[in-house]
Design an enzyme around this catalytic site. Structure first.
Site, mmCIF file in Angstrom:
data_model
loop_
_atom_site.group_PDB
_atom_site.id
_atom_site.type_symbol
_atom_site.label_atom_id
_atom_site.label_comp_id
_atom_site.label_asym_id
_atom_site.label_seq_id
_atom_site.Cartn_x
_atom_site.Cartn_y
_atom_site.Cartn_z
ATOM 1 N N THR A 230 40.882 35.201 35.941
ATOM 2 C CA THR A 230 41.180 36.610 36.146
ATOM 3 C C THR A 230 41.609 36.915 37.573
ATOM 4 O O THR A 230 42.351 37.871 37.815
ATOM 5 C CB THR A 230 39.945 37.464 35.777
ATOM 6 O OG1 THR A 230 39.472 37.074 34.496
ATOM 7 C CG2 THR A 230 40.273 38.936 35.743
ATOM 8 N N LYS B 93 33.473 40.014 36.643
ATOM 9 C CA LYS B 93 34.664 39.285 37.106
ATOM 10 C C LYS B 93 35.861 40.225 37.225
ATOM 11 O O LYS B 93 36.762 39.994 38.046
ATOM 12 C CB LYS B 93 34.954 38.103 36.178
ATOM 13 C CG LYS B 93 35.191 38.455 34.711
ATOM 14 C CD LYS B 93 36.630 38.730 34.366
ATOM 15 C CE LYS B 93 36.792 39.126 32.917
ATOM 16 N NZ LYS B 93 38.197 39.416 32.568
#
Length: 327
Positions: A248, A191
Protein backbone atom coordinates in the site's frame (compact mmCIF):
# COMPACT_ATOMS: atom_id res chain seq x y z
CA UNK A 1 -19.36 -25.07 -12.24
CA UNK A 2 -20.78 -24.48 -8.76
CA UNK A 3 -19.92 -26.87 -5.93
CA UNK A 4 -23.20 -26.02 -4.19
CA UNK A 5 -21.58 -23.49 -1.83
CA UNK A 6 -23.27 -20.10 -2.24
CA UNK A 7 -21.40 -16.85 -1.61
CA UNK A 8 -23.17 -13.48 -1.40
CA UNK A 9 -21.07 -10.36 -1.95
CA UNK A 10 -22.30 -7.05 -0.55
CA UNK A 11 -20.71 -4.30 -2.61
CA UNK A 12 -20.27 -3.73 -6.33
CA UNK A 13 -17.10 -1.63 -6.29
CA UNK A 14 -13.71 -2.77 -7.55
CA UNK A 15 -12.92 -5.02 -4.58
CA UNK A 16 -16.42 -6.47 -4.34
CA UNK A 17 -16.46 -7.32 -8.05
CA UNK A 18 -12.95 -8.76 -7.89
CA UNK A 19 -13.84 -11.00 -4.94
CA UNK A 20 -17.04 -12.10 -6.67
CA UNK A 21 -14.89 -13.18 -9.61
CA UNK A 22 -12.50 -14.98 -7.26
CA UNK A 23 -15.37 -16.87 -5.63
CA UNK A 24 -16.74 -17.80 -9.04
CA UNK A 25 -13.34 -19.15 -10.07
CA UNK A 26 -13.19 -21.13 -6.83
CA UNK A 27 -16.27 -22.99 -8.02
CA UNK A 28 -18.97 -21.33 -5.92
CA UNK A 29 -22.37 -19.92 -6.83
CA UNK A 30 -22.07 -16.14 -6.48
CA UNK A 31 -24.60 -13.37 -5.99
CA UNK A 32 -23.67 -9.70 -5.69
CA UNK A 33 -25.60 -6.78 -4.26
CA UNK A 34 -24.89 -3.19 -5.29
CA UNK A 35 -26.84 -0.01 -4.65
CA UNK A 36 -26.27 1.32 -8.15
CA UNK A 37 -28.49 -0.13 -10.85
CA UNK A 38 -26.04 0.86 -13.59
CA UNK A 39 -23.30 -1.17 -11.90
CA UNK A 40 -25.60 -4.18 -11.64
CA UNK A 41 -26.54 -3.91 -15.31
CA UNK A 42 -22.89 -3.56 -16.32
CA UNK A 43 -21.81 -6.63 -14.34
CA UNK A 44 -24.66 -8.58 -15.92
CA UNK A 45 -23.27 -7.55 -19.33
CA UNK A 46 -19.79 -8.76 -18.36
CA UNK A 47 -18.06 -5.52 -17.36
CA UNK A 48 -17.73 -2.97 -14.60
CA UNK A 49 -16.32 0.07 -16.43
CA UNK A 50 -16.70 2.43 -13.49
CA UNK A 51 -14.56 0.41 -11.09
CA UNK A 52 -12.65 -2.15 -13.18
CA UNK A 53 -12.32 -0.60 -16.63
CA UNK A 54 -11.01 -2.89 -19.32
CA UNK A 55 -11.32 -6.09 -17.27
CA UNK A 56 -13.84 -8.65 -18.55
CA UNK A 57 -16.30 -9.87 -15.91
CA UNK A 58 -17.00 -13.56 -16.32
CA UNK A 59 -20.65 -14.51 -16.61
CA UNK A 60 -22.20 -16.35 -13.69
CA UNK A 61 -22.37 -13.57 -11.08
CA UNK A 62 -26.02 -12.93 -10.19
CA UNK A 63 -25.97 -9.16 -9.65
CA UNK A 64 -28.94 -7.36 -8.12
CA UNK A 65 -29.99 -4.17 -6.33
CA UNK A 66 -32.22 -6.22 -4.00
CA UNK A 67 -30.23 -7.17 -0.92
CA UNK A 68 -32.74 -9.84 0.10
CA UNK A 69 -32.37 -11.55 -3.26
CA UNK A 70 -28.59 -11.47 -2.98
CA UNK A 71 -28.59 -12.99 0.51
CA UNK A 72 -31.20 -15.68 -0.11
CA UNK A 73 -29.73 -19.13 0.47
CA UNK A 74 -26.19 -17.85 1.08
CA UNK A 75 -23.72 -20.11 2.87
CA UNK A 76 -21.28 -17.23 3.36
CA UNK A 77 -21.50 -13.44 3.03
CA UNK A 78 -18.64 -11.14 2.07
CA UNK A 79 -19.12 -7.54 3.25
CA UNK A 80 -17.17 -5.43 0.76
CA UNK A 81 -18.45 -1.93 1.47
CA UNK A 82 -16.46 1.04 2.86
CA UNK A 83 -15.81 0.87 6.58
CA UNK A 84 -17.85 4.01 7.30
CA UNK A 85 -20.84 2.53 5.44
CA UNK A 86 -20.72 -0.90 7.08
CA UNK A 87 -23.16 -0.23 9.93
CA UNK A 88 -25.87 1.02 7.58
CA UNK A 89 -25.45 -1.85 5.13
CA UNK A 90 -25.55 -4.46 7.90
CA UNK A 91 -28.74 -2.88 9.21
CA UNK A 92 -30.23 -3.20 5.75
CA UNK A 93 -29.04 -6.81 5.47
CA UNK A 94 -30.16 -7.94 8.93
CA UNK A 95 -33.77 -8.88 8.10
CA UNK A 96 -32.53 -11.08 5.24
CA UNK A 97 -29.36 -12.53 6.78
CA UNK A 98 -29.43 -16.34 6.91
CA UNK A 99 -29.00 -17.66 10.45
CA UNK A 100 -25.55 -18.82 11.57
CA UNK A 101 -23.95 -17.96 8.22
CA UNK A 102 -20.47 -16.42 8.57
CA UNK A 103 -19.99 -12.82 7.55
CA UNK A 104 -16.53 -12.06 6.19
CA UNK A 105 -15.30 -8.48 6.45
CA UNK A 106 -13.35 -7.44 3.38
CA UNK A 107 -13.10 -3.69 4.07
CA UNK A 108 -10.39 -2.10 6.19
CA UNK A 109 -10.87 0.67 8.68
CA UNK A 110 -12.10 1.86 12.07
CA UNK A 111 -15.54 3.36 12.55
CA UNK A 112 -15.04 7.11 12.77
CA UNK A 113 -17.82 7.93 15.26
CA UNK A 114 -17.28 5.09 17.74
CA UNK A 115 -13.68 3.95 17.29
CA UNK A 116 -14.95 0.39 16.90
CA UNK A 117 -13.18 -2.24 14.87
CA UNK A 118 -15.45 -3.54 12.14
CA UNK A 119 -15.78 -6.99 13.72
CA UNK A 120 -17.35 -5.35 16.78
CA UNK A 121 -19.99 -3.77 14.57
CA UNK A 122 -20.88 -7.16 13.11
CA UNK A 123 -21.13 -8.70 16.58
CA UNK A 124 -23.41 -5.84 17.68
CA UNK A 125 -25.78 -5.94 14.71
CA UNK A 126 -25.63 -9.63 13.75
CA UNK A 127 -24.86 -11.47 17.01
CA UNK A 128 -26.00 -14.79 15.56
CA UNK A 129 -23.55 -14.75 12.67
CA UNK A 130 -19.88 -15.71 13.08
CA UNK A 131 -17.49 -13.00 11.92
CA UNK A 132 -14.32 -13.45 9.88
CA UNK A 133 -11.90 -11.04 8.21
CA UNK A 134 -10.17 -11.26 4.82
CA UNK A 135 -7.11 -9.06 4.41
CA UNK A 136 -3.65 -8.94 2.93
CA UNK A 137 -1.61 -7.35 0.13
CA UNK A 138 -4.04 -7.38 -2.76
CA UNK A 139 -5.13 -4.93 -5.41
CA UNK A 140 -8.60 -5.45 -6.87
CA UNK A 141 -7.28 -5.26 -10.43
CA UNK A 142 -4.74 -8.03 -9.75
CA UNK A 143 -7.37 -10.33 -8.24
CA UNK A 144 -9.87 -9.55 -11.00
CA UNK A 145 -7.26 -10.41 -13.64
CA UNK A 146 -6.42 -13.66 -11.86
CA UNK A 147 -2.84 -12.64 -11.02
CA UNK A 148 -1.04 -14.47 -8.16
CA UNK A 149 -2.19 -13.08 -4.80
CA UNK A 150 -1.92 -14.27 -1.19
CA UNK A 151 -4.25 -13.13 1.60
CA UNK A 152 -5.23 -14.24 5.09
CA UNK A 153 -8.65 -15.21 6.45
CA UNK A 154 -9.05 -14.76 10.20
CA UNK A 155 -11.81 -15.91 12.53
CA UNK A 156 -12.05 -16.39 16.27
CA UNK A 157 -12.94 -20.02 15.63
CA UNK A 158 -9.86 -21.56 14.08
CA UNK A 159 -11.83 -24.28 12.29
CA UNK A 160 -13.99 -21.62 10.60
CA UNK A 161 -10.90 -19.73 9.43
CA UNK A 162 -9.39 -22.92 8.00
CA UNK A 163 -12.63 -23.88 6.26
CA UNK A 164 -13.11 -20.46 4.68
CA UNK A 165 -9.48 -20.24 3.60
CA UNK A 166 -9.79 -23.59 1.86
CA UNK A 167 -13.05 -22.65 0.17
CA UNK A 168 -11.77 -19.27 -1.03
CA UNK A 169 -8.46 -20.53 -2.38
CA UNK A 170 -8.30 -21.11 -6.12
CA UNK A 171 -5.85 -20.83 -8.98
CA UNK A 172 -3.62 -17.80 -8.24
CA UNK A 173 -5.46 -16.95 -4.99
CA UNK A 174 -3.81 -18.48 -1.94
CA UNK A 175 -5.56 -17.99 1.41
CA UNK A 176 -3.83 -18.55 4.74
CA UNK A 177 -5.85 -18.94 7.95
CA UNK A 178 -5.49 -17.23 11.33
CA UNK A 179 -7.42 -16.92 14.58
CA UNK A 180 -6.01 -13.45 15.34
CA UNK A 181 -8.93 -11.30 14.19
CA UNK A 182 -7.74 -8.22 16.08
CA UNK A 183 -4.25 -8.36 14.60
CA UNK A 184 -5.55 -8.76 11.06
CA UNK A 185 -8.02 -5.90 11.48
CA UNK A 186 -5.52 -3.49 13.02
CA UNK A 187 -2.94 -4.17 10.32
CA UNK A 188 -5.48 -3.66 7.56
CA UNK A 189 -6.87 -0.44 9.01
CA UNK A 190 -3.69 1.37 9.98
CA UNK A 191 -1.61 0.60 6.90
CA UNK A 192 -3.90 3.00 5.04
CA UNK A 193 -2.83 5.87 7.31
CA UNK A 194 0.86 5.11 6.78
CA UNK A 195 0.25 4.89 3.03
CA UNK A 196 -1.04 8.47 3.08
CA UNK A 197 2.14 9.49 4.93
CA UNK A 198 4.36 7.70 2.42
CA UNK A 199 2.49 9.24 -0.49
CA UNK A 200 2.63 12.71 1.04
CA UNK A 201 6.41 12.77 1.50
CA UNK A 202 6.81 11.38 -2.02
CA UNK A 203 4.50 14.01 -3.49
CA UNK A 204 6.30 16.75 -1.57
CA UNK A 205 9.58 15.49 -3.09
CA UNK A 206 11.20 14.86 0.28
CA UNK A 207 13.10 11.88 -1.09
CA UNK A 208 13.03 8.09 -1.16
CA UNK A 209 14.79 7.99 2.20
CA UNK A 210 11.91 9.87 3.81
CA UNK A 211 9.42 7.47 2.23
CA UNK A 212 11.34 4.48 3.58
CA UNK A 213 11.45 6.06 7.03
CA UNK A 214 7.70 6.61 6.99
CA UNK A 215 7.07 2.96 6.14
CA UNK A 216 9.58 1.55 8.63
CA UNK A 217 8.68 3.79 11.55
CA UNK A 218 5.02 3.38 10.66
CA UNK A 219 5.48 -0.34 11.13
CA UNK A 220 6.99 0.34 14.56
CA UNK A 221 3.84 2.28 15.46
CA UNK A 222 1.69 -0.53 14.12
CA UNK A 223 3.50 -3.02 16.37
CA UNK A 224 3.07 -0.82 19.44
CA UNK A 225 -0.63 -0.33 18.79
CA UNK A 226 -1.14 -4.01 18.04
CA UNK A 227 0.56 -5.02 21.30
CA UNK A 228 -1.72 -2.72 23.28
CA UNK A 229 -4.83 -4.35 21.83
CA UNK A 230 -3.58 -7.94 22.04
CA UNK A 231 -2.53 -8.57 18.44
CA UNK A 232 0.10 -11.24 17.98
CA UNK A 233 3.50 -10.04 16.69
CA UNK A 234 3.62 -12.76 14.03
CA UNK A 235 0.30 -11.53 12.62
CA UNK A 236 1.67 -8.03 12.19
CA UNK A 237 4.78 -9.48 10.53
CA UNK A 238 2.59 -11.39 8.08
CA UNK A 239 0.43 -10.73 5.05
CA UNK A 240 -2.17 -8.55 6.75
CA UNK A 241 0.44 -6.41 8.51
CA UNK A 242 3.86 -5.91 6.96
CA UNK A 243 2.83 -7.41 3.62
CA UNK A 244 -0.13 -5.09 3.16
CA UNK A 245 1.86 -2.13 4.46
CA UNK A 246 4.63 -2.62 1.89
CA UNK A 247 2.17 -2.92 -1.00
CA UNK A 248 0.00 0.00 0.00
CA UNK A 249 2.91 2.35 0.65
CA UNK A 250 4.66 1.75 -2.66
CA UNK A 251 2.18 1.97 -5.52
CA UNK A 252 -0.14 4.54 -7.06
CA UNK A 253 -2.64 1.69 -7.43
CA UNK A 254 -3.18 2.22 -3.70
CA UNK A 255 -5.91 4.82 -3.26
CA UNK A 256 -4.35 5.90 0.04
CA UNK A 257 -0.84 6.32 -1.37
CA UNK A 258 -2.32 8.16 -4.37
CA UNK A 259 -4.28 10.43 -2.01
CA UNK A 260 -1.13 11.24 -0.07
CA UNK A 261 0.74 11.82 -3.32
CA UNK A 262 -1.86 14.37 -4.43
CA UNK A 263 -1.78 15.94 -0.98
CA UNK A 264 1.99 16.31 -1.15
CA UNK A 265 1.82 17.84 -4.63
CA UNK A 266 -0.84 20.33 -3.57
CA UNK A 267 -3.38 18.92 -6.03
CA UNK A 268 -7.14 19.11 -5.59
CA UNK A 269 -8.47 16.31 -3.39
CA UNK A 270 -12.19 16.64 -4.07
CA UNK A 271 -13.64 13.97 -6.31
CA UNK A 272 -10.78 11.53 -5.71
CA UNK A 273 -11.56 7.83 -5.11
CA UNK A 274 -12.35 6.94 -1.51
CA UNK A 275 -9.24 6.66 0.68
CA UNK A 276 -10.19 4.84 3.89
CA UNK A 277 -7.07 6.17 5.61
CA UNK A 278 -8.59 9.66 5.74
CA UNK A 279 -11.35 8.94 8.30
CA UNK A 280 -9.19 6.27 9.96
CA UNK A 281 -6.36 8.74 10.66
CA UNK A 282 -8.49 10.98 12.87
CA UNK A 283 -9.99 8.21 14.98
CA UNK A 284 -6.66 6.35 15.21
CA UNK A 285 -4.96 9.52 16.43
CA UNK A 286 -7.63 9.94 19.08
CA UNK A 287 -7.39 6.33 20.23
CA UNK A 288 -3.60 6.34 20.45
CA UNK A 289 -3.66 9.61 22.38
CA UNK A 290 -6.25 8.25 24.83
CA UNK A 291 -4.24 5.04 25.27
CA UNK A 292 -0.94 6.95 25.60
CA UNK A 293 0.55 4.99 22.68
CA UNK A 294 3.52 6.64 20.97
CA UNK A 295 2.23 7.10 17.40
CA UNK A 296 3.70 10.33 16.02
CA UNK A 297 3.20 9.50 12.33
CA UNK A 298 -0.50 8.79 12.83
CA UNK A 299 -0.83 12.04 14.78
CA UNK A 300 1.01 13.93 12.04
CA UNK A 301 -1.19 12.52 9.26
CA UNK A 302 -4.33 13.44 11.21
CA UNK A 303 -3.03 16.98 11.73
CA UNK A 304 -2.09 17.38 8.05
CA UNK A 305 -5.50 16.16 6.89
CA UNK A 306 -7.16 18.53 9.37
CA UNK A 307 -5.20 21.44 7.90
CA UNK A 308 -3.48 22.14 11.23
CA UNK A 309 0.06 21.69 9.90
CA UNK A 310 1.88 21.52 6.58
CA UNK A 311 3.61 18.38 5.36
CA UNK A 312 7.05 20.00 5.59
CA UNK A 313 6.41 21.24 9.12
CA UNK A 314 5.04 17.86 10.19
CA UNK A 315 8.13 16.09 8.86
CA UNK A 316 10.40 18.65 10.53
CA UNK A 317 8.64 18.00 13.84
CA UNK A 318 9.09 14.24 13.40
CA UNK A 319 12.77 14.69 12.61
CA UNK A 320 13.35 16.85 15.70
CA UNK A 321 11.76 14.48 18.21
CA UNK A 322 14.06 13.36 21.07
CA UNK A 323 16.43 10.63 19.93
CA UNK A 324 15.75 7.09 21.14
CA UNK A 325 16.83 3.50 20.69
CA UNK A 326 15.19 1.90 17.67
CA UNK A 327 12.24 -0.33 18.60
Amino acid sequence: MSDGFRVAVLGGGAWGTALALAMLRAGHAVSLWARDGETVEAISRGENPRYLPGIPIEHGIAATTDIGTALAGADCVLAVVPAQSLRGVLGKAKPHMPADVPLVLCAKGIERETGALLSSIVTEILPGNPVAVLSGPSFATDVARGLPTAVVVAAGQENLAVDLAQRFSALNLRCYSSDDVTGVEIGGALKNVFAIAAGAVTGAELGASAQAAMVTRGFAELRRIGATFGARPETLMGLSGLGDLLLTCSSVQSRNFAYGLALGRGEALTGRPLAEGVPTAAIAARITAEQAIDAPIIAAVAAILDGAVSINDAVAALMSRPLKTED
